[in-house]
Scaffold this motif. Structure first.
Motif, PDB file in Angstrom:
ATOM      1  N   UNK A 134       0.785  -1.229   0.000  1.00  0.00           N
ATOM      2  CA  UNK A 134       0.000   0.000   0.000  1.00  0.00           C
ATOM      3  C   UNK A 134       0.811   1.270   0.000  1.00  0.00           C
ATOM      4  N   UNK A 135       2.108   1.184  -0.337  1.00  0.00           N
ATOM      5  CA  UNK A 135       2.949   2.365  -0.377  1.00  0.00           C
ATOM      6  C   UNK A 135       2.804   3.100  -1.702  1.00  0.00           C
ATOM      7  N   UNK A 136       3.219   4.363  -1.699  1.00  0.00           N
ATOM      8  CA  UNK A 136       3.305   5.133  -2.937  1.00  0.00           C
ATOM      9  C   UNK A 136       4.628   4.817  -3.605  1.00  0.00           C
ATOM     10  N   UNK A 137       4.614   4.645  -4.934  1.00  0.00           N
ATOM     11  CA  UNK A 137       5.843   4.469  -5.703  1.00  0.00           C
ATOM     12  C   UNK A 137       5.671   5.149  -7.050  1.00  0.00           C
ATOM     13  N   UNK A 138       6.611   6.013  -7.407  1.00  0.00           N
ATOM     14  CA  UNK A 138       6.537   6.743  -8.663  1.00  0.00           C
ATOM     15  C   UNK A 138       7.916   7.259  -9.023  1.00  0.00           C
ATOM     16  N   UNK A 139       8.001   7.919 -10.168  1.00  0.00           N
ATOM     17  CA  UNK A 139       9.175   8.700 -10.471  1.00  0.00           C
ATOM     18  C   UNK A 139       9.108   9.990  -9.646  1.00  0.00           C
ATOM     19  N   UNK A 140      10.190  10.776  -9.649  1.00  0.00           N
ATOM     20  CA  UNK A 140      10.246  11.908  -8.729  1.00  0.00           C
ATOM     21  C   UNK A 140       9.351  13.072  -9.141  1.00  0.00           C
ATOM     22  N   UNK A 141       8.748  13.010 -10.341  1.00  0.00           N
ATOM     23  CA  UNK A 141       7.751  14.008 -10.712  1.00  0.00           C
ATOM     24  C   UNK A 141       6.329  13.478 -10.536  1.00  0.00           C
TER      25      UNK A 141
END
Length: 292
Positions: free
Chosen positions: A233-240
């Protein structure tokens, strides 16, 4: 996961198979480390990369023969494929993305436990642009309460929020310059660690609240840890804030934010205010989105 024979492993579902493979590679690496010692760090790093890669790719060839593999240790692993050129993984529905030994520096240093084995499965048919559908991060030098090597899969519970300053995992040897500015801006605490997989898993276990990176990585550095993080349930993305995409023609995936979901907007805003430039986009054909 208890002891499982290879025949039994071949009948496991993909998630349990990923955890089995990470466990087996971790056992081999631990034995190699104990046997070879630390007198020649480079030789130990090279032997570890080679032994784990050979074990994992041989097991995948035997037990998942229809699937393609992207491994850090393959000859063409870092190649950015141009239009008109195709690797086997570009045509496959299922691609195992593996890092046989993440954190070779830490693996070669006596007493360090912040190194890992990454196993992830990307499936084209799982979503319109593909998705990570299984993942495991083995941390063989760390153990569970019953003494077995620690392997995190995609069913980890989300840890409780912590009080106090935001804790951000950073590279112990080469943290990106903007991360220091980010830590200062947020009044956060920097927590140095080795392997990228260990840093992401520290978010999953609640040891830290976030991991931010923009110094250059490849798909195998983040695929398995991101699958584990998203499963929790964590957030994961590129830095934008844009999606992480896997099994692309160019395997470079140079930046990453993994954090507790309630911190995502605050961290993305702060990252933007540091003025850090988004690393150049990778080739856009044959892209796939992250698990979840």
């Amino acid at each position: 996961m208890g002891l499982v024979t290879e025949d039994e492993a071949g009948r496991l579902d993909d998630q349990r198979f990923a955890q089995w493979l990470a466990t087996e590679a971790g056992r081999a690496l631990t034995a190699l480390r104990d046997r070879q010692g630390f007198a020649d760090p480079k030789a130990l790093k090279d032997a570890g990369d080679r032994a784990s890669h050979e074990l994992m790719t041989a097991a995948l060839a035997r037990l998942r023969p229809a699937d393609a593999v992207l491994s850090e240790e393959e000859a063409d692993s870092r190649r950015a494929w141009a239009d008109g050129e195709r690797a086997p993984r570009h045509e496959a529905d299922r691609v195992w993305i593996i890092d046989p030994l993440d954190g070779t520096r830490e693996f070669s240093e006596e007493g360090r436990d912040d190194w890992a084995v990454h196993v992830a499965l990307w499936q084209r048919s799982a979503a319109p642009d593909g998705a990570l559908v299984a993942g495991a991060v083995g941390m063989p030098a760390r153990t569970t309460v019953d003494g077995t090597p620690l392997v995190l899969g995609t069913t980890c519970p989300q840890p409780k929020p912590s009080d106090g300053a935001i804790r951000i995992a950073v590279s112990r040897s080469r943290p990106p310059a903007f991360v220091g500015e980010l830590v200062e801006m947020l009044g956060a605490t920097a927590v140095p660690m080795g392997s990228a997989g260990v840093k992401v898993c520290a978010v999953v276990t609640g040891e830290v609240d976030a991991y931010v990176h923009a110094g250059g990585q490849y798909e195998w550095d983040s695929a398995a840890p991101v699958a584990v993080a998203l499963g929790a349930g964590m957030h994961a993305s590129r830095i934008d804030g844009s999606p992480l995409r896997y099994n692309r023609a160019d395997p470079r995936l140079p930046d990453l934010l993994v954090c507790r979901p309630e911190l995502a907007d605050q961290l993305l805003d702060a990252i933007a205010r540091t003025g850090v430039e988004m690393p150049a986009s990778t080739v856009t054909d044959n892209q796939g989105e992250a698990f979840g």
